[in-house]
Scaffold this active site. Structure first.
Site, mmCIF file in Angstrom:
data_model
loop_
_atom_site.group_PDB
_atom_site.id
_atom_site.type_symbol
_atom_site.label_atom_id
_atom_site.label_comp_id
_atom_site.label_asym_id
_atom_site.label_seq_id
_atom_site.Cartn_x
_atom_site.Cartn_y
_atom_site.Cartn_z
ATOM 1 N N ASP A 161 0.806 -1.222 0.000
ATOM 2 C CA ASP A 161 0.000 0.000 0.000
ATOM 3 C C ASP A 161 0.846 1.282 0.000
ATOM 4 O OD1 ASP A 161 -2.920 -1.063 0.225
ATOM 5 O OD2 ASP A 161 -1.746 -2.268 1.634
ATOM 6 N N HIS A 219 0.788 3.505 -2.557
ATOM 7 C CA HIS A 219 -0.098 4.562 -3.078
ATOM 8 C C HIS A 219 0.636 5.758 -3.683
ATOM 9 C CE1 HIS A 219 -4.074 2.946 -1.995
ATOM 10 N NE2 HIS A 219 -3.378 2.262 -1.097
ATOM 11 N N ASP A 245 -1.106 -2.228 -4.531
ATOM 12 C CA ASP A 245 -1.284 -0.776 -4.397
ATOM 13 C C ASP A 245 0.058 -0.031 -4.341
ATOM 14 O OD1 ASP A 245 -4.002 -1.109 -4.511
ATOM 15 O OD2 ASP A 245 -4.416 -0.505 -2.449
ATOM 16 N N ASN A 296 -6.174 -3.469 -5.380
ATOM 17 C CA ASN A 296 -7.454 -2.998 -5.922
ATOM 18 C C ASN A 296 -7.341 -1.602 -6.534
ATOM 19 O OD1 ASN A 296 -7.009 -2.303 -3.161
ATOM 20 N ND2 ASN A 296 -9.085 -1.515 -3.029
ATOM 21 N N HIS A 297 -6.379 -0.816 -6.071
ATOM 22 C CA HIS A 297 -6.231 0.526 -6.620
ATOM 23 C C HIS A 297 -5.531 0.555 -7.971
ATOM 24 C CE1 HIS A 297 -7.543 3.540 -3.631
ATOM 25 N NE2 HIS A 297 -7.541 2.473 -2.847
ATOM 26 N N HIS A 322 -3.490 -9.430 -1.960
ATOM 27 C CA HIS A 322 -3.996 -8.112 -1.566
ATOM 28 C C HIS A 322 -5.480 -8.274 -1.253
ATOM 29 C CE1 HIS A 322 -3.570 -3.670 -1.614
ATOM 30 N NE2 HIS A 322 -4.843 -3.679 -1.936
ATOM 31 N N HIS A 369 -3.498 -4.466 1.671
ATOM 32 C CA HIS A 369 -4.899 -4.031 1.594
ATOM 33 C C HIS A 369 -5.366 -3.357 2.885
ATOM 34 C CE1 HIS A 369 -8.674 -3.468 -0.280
ATOM 35 N NE2 HIS A 369 -9.342 -4.409 0.339
ATOM 36 N N HIS A 418 -4.705 -1.044 5.798
ATOM 37 C CA HIS A 418 -3.714 0.031 5.887
ATOM 38 C C HIS A 418 -3.111 0.226 7.274
ATOM 39 C CE1 HIS A 418 -4.942 2.210 1.912
ATOM 40 N NE2 HIS A 418 -4.448 1.002 1.727
HETATM 41 MN MN LIG Z 1 -4.370 0.228 -0.425
#
Ligand SMILES: [Mn+2]
Length: 411
Positions: free
Chosen positions: A8, A10, A49, A84-85, A169, A201, A203
């Site tokens: 994650d 991002h 992510d 998923n992002h 994830h 996934h 956070h």
């Molecule tokens: Mn995430």
């Protein structure tokens, strides 16, 4: 055998519409890369992510390349799955772009055979399962999937031995249940035996031990929302300051995880209640004494009287890099109506479909899901007929997928 487990990241997330916020996310990733190299890891796992969006900007891709290059220079391979992002509804994602320039090794089901220095390929029905191999450690994983897809994919991700890592994830029920208000995709009993579960996934950092193995979520590398604030301040009757969430990643040495904290910008989650506007302002100024410089400050205020929010916001902005004051005028309590849960109205199929239509819609996934649902129905109808019809398919006019797995493969 030692590896870094990161999730994650991002990259490219301009939180609160602030460009410098995206820079914070990449700065954290850079710190983690530096620390991993210092720790002399043998490889790196990114459990989804890496990007905030499935279509990262050129600037964001450039940042990713610059940081991944640090690993490349040290000959540290990086294994990754899409979250998923950043998964795409098409075959190619930004991960494949990074893979084509030697920066990543993408794990999971693919339509084409992929092999490399650290990648092995196994044919499963009509697709290929691409897995990582680092000396005697097998690294299995697949990109983020919806619940209905997982049922079919999880049995394929069975490691050959305990000397293995499973990368997913997804949210695991038992870990989510601890205290998170989050839907889950899997339970522990769904998971195949593996030496370590490198998940992403969730956070918030989580380590869950069961039968001597660890299911680990390192958490996002930066503060993704208020639940991940570094400091929680509450002033209802008295002023209380509570330490919040730690940010970082995980170093796994011989399958034992250790959380490594990294410094991030402070995020303050503040709640103030008062009986009148004067008291509210006084309490606000008292709270401001506790706020460090350059942080992110979110203040939720409740009071029966209207207060001068603009003025308080100006005070907050002198200290914080970003400040937001949310004011709620407190009125007499009113009765809360009970609303029936959606489970009572919809069938299982409809609930799953609704689930898929929430948030950012992945058209391909919805399509696959509907196809699967109706295909299954029609398959049941034709089960008693002969299979002579396949001659038609051979003409290639109507190219129906042979098996469901045809839907699942990436490029
Ligand atoms: Mn995430």
């Amino acid at each position: 055998m030692k590896f870094a487990h990161i999730a994650d990241i991002h990259l490219g997330y301009e939180q609160y519409n602030q460009i410098w916020r995206a820079e914070d996310f990449s700065a954290s990733f850079r710190k983690i890369a530096e620390r991993s190299i210092e720790e002399d890891v043998d490889f790196v796992i990114i459990a989804g992510d890496l990007f905030h969006r499935s279509v990262p900007s050129p600037k964001t891709i450039k940042e990713a390349i610059e940081i991944l290059q640090m690993f490349k220079r040290e000959n540290i391979p990086v294994f990754a799955i899409e979250g998923n992002h950043d998964k795409t509804s098409r075959d190619i994602s930004a991960y494949h772009l990074l893979e084509s320039i030697g920066m990543l090794n993408v794990l999971g089901l693919r339509k084409k055979r992929v092999e490399g220095e650290y990648l092995r390929c196994k044919k499963v029905q009509n697709v290929y399962l691409v897995k990582g191999q680092m000396e005697d450690v097998e690294i299995l994983g697949d990109r983020h999937r919806s619940r209905w897809q997982l049922e079919k994919i999880i049995p394929l991700l069975k490691p050959e031995s305990e000397n293995s890592v499973l990368v997913l994830h997804q949210a695991v029920k038992e870990v989510v249940d601890i205290d998170l208000d989050m839907a889950y995709d899997l339970t522990i009993t769904d998971l195949p035996e593996a030496g370590y579960y490198a998940f992403g996934h969730i956070h918030l950092p989580r380590m869950y031990e069961f039968r001597g193995r660890y299911i680990v979520y390192p958490g996002s590398v930066e503060r993704y929302d208020l639940r991940e604030a570094s400091v929680a301040i509450s002033y209802k009757t008295e002023l209380t300051v509570r330490e919040g969430v730690r940010k970082g990643f995980v170093i796994v040495d011989d399958f034992k995880p250790e959380f490594i904290e990294i410094d991030t910008r402070e995020m303050y989650d503040v709640e103030i209640e008062a009986e009148n506007a004067d008291e509210l302002e006084k309490r606000f100024l008292e709270v401001m004494e506790k706020i460090g410089e350059d942080g992110i400050l979110i203040v939720k205020m409740r009071c029966p009287e209207i207060a001068d929010i603009k003025k308080m916001n100006e005070v907050a902005l002198k200290r914080a890099s970003y400040a937001e004051i949310r004011f709620e005028r407190r009125v007499e309590d009113f009765e809360v109506l009970s609303v029936k849960s959606e489970n009572e109205f919809f069938t299982d199929f409809e609930l799953k479909l609704l689930d898929l239509l929430k948030g950012e819609i992945d058209e391909r996934e919805v399509y696959d899901f509907l196809m699967e649902h109706y295909l299954r129905q029609s398959q049941e109808e034709v089960r008693h007929e002969t299979e002579e019809k396949t001659v038609e398919d051979a003409k290639g006019i109507d190219k129906k997928p042979k098996t469901l797995l045809d839907f699942f493969g990436g490029d």
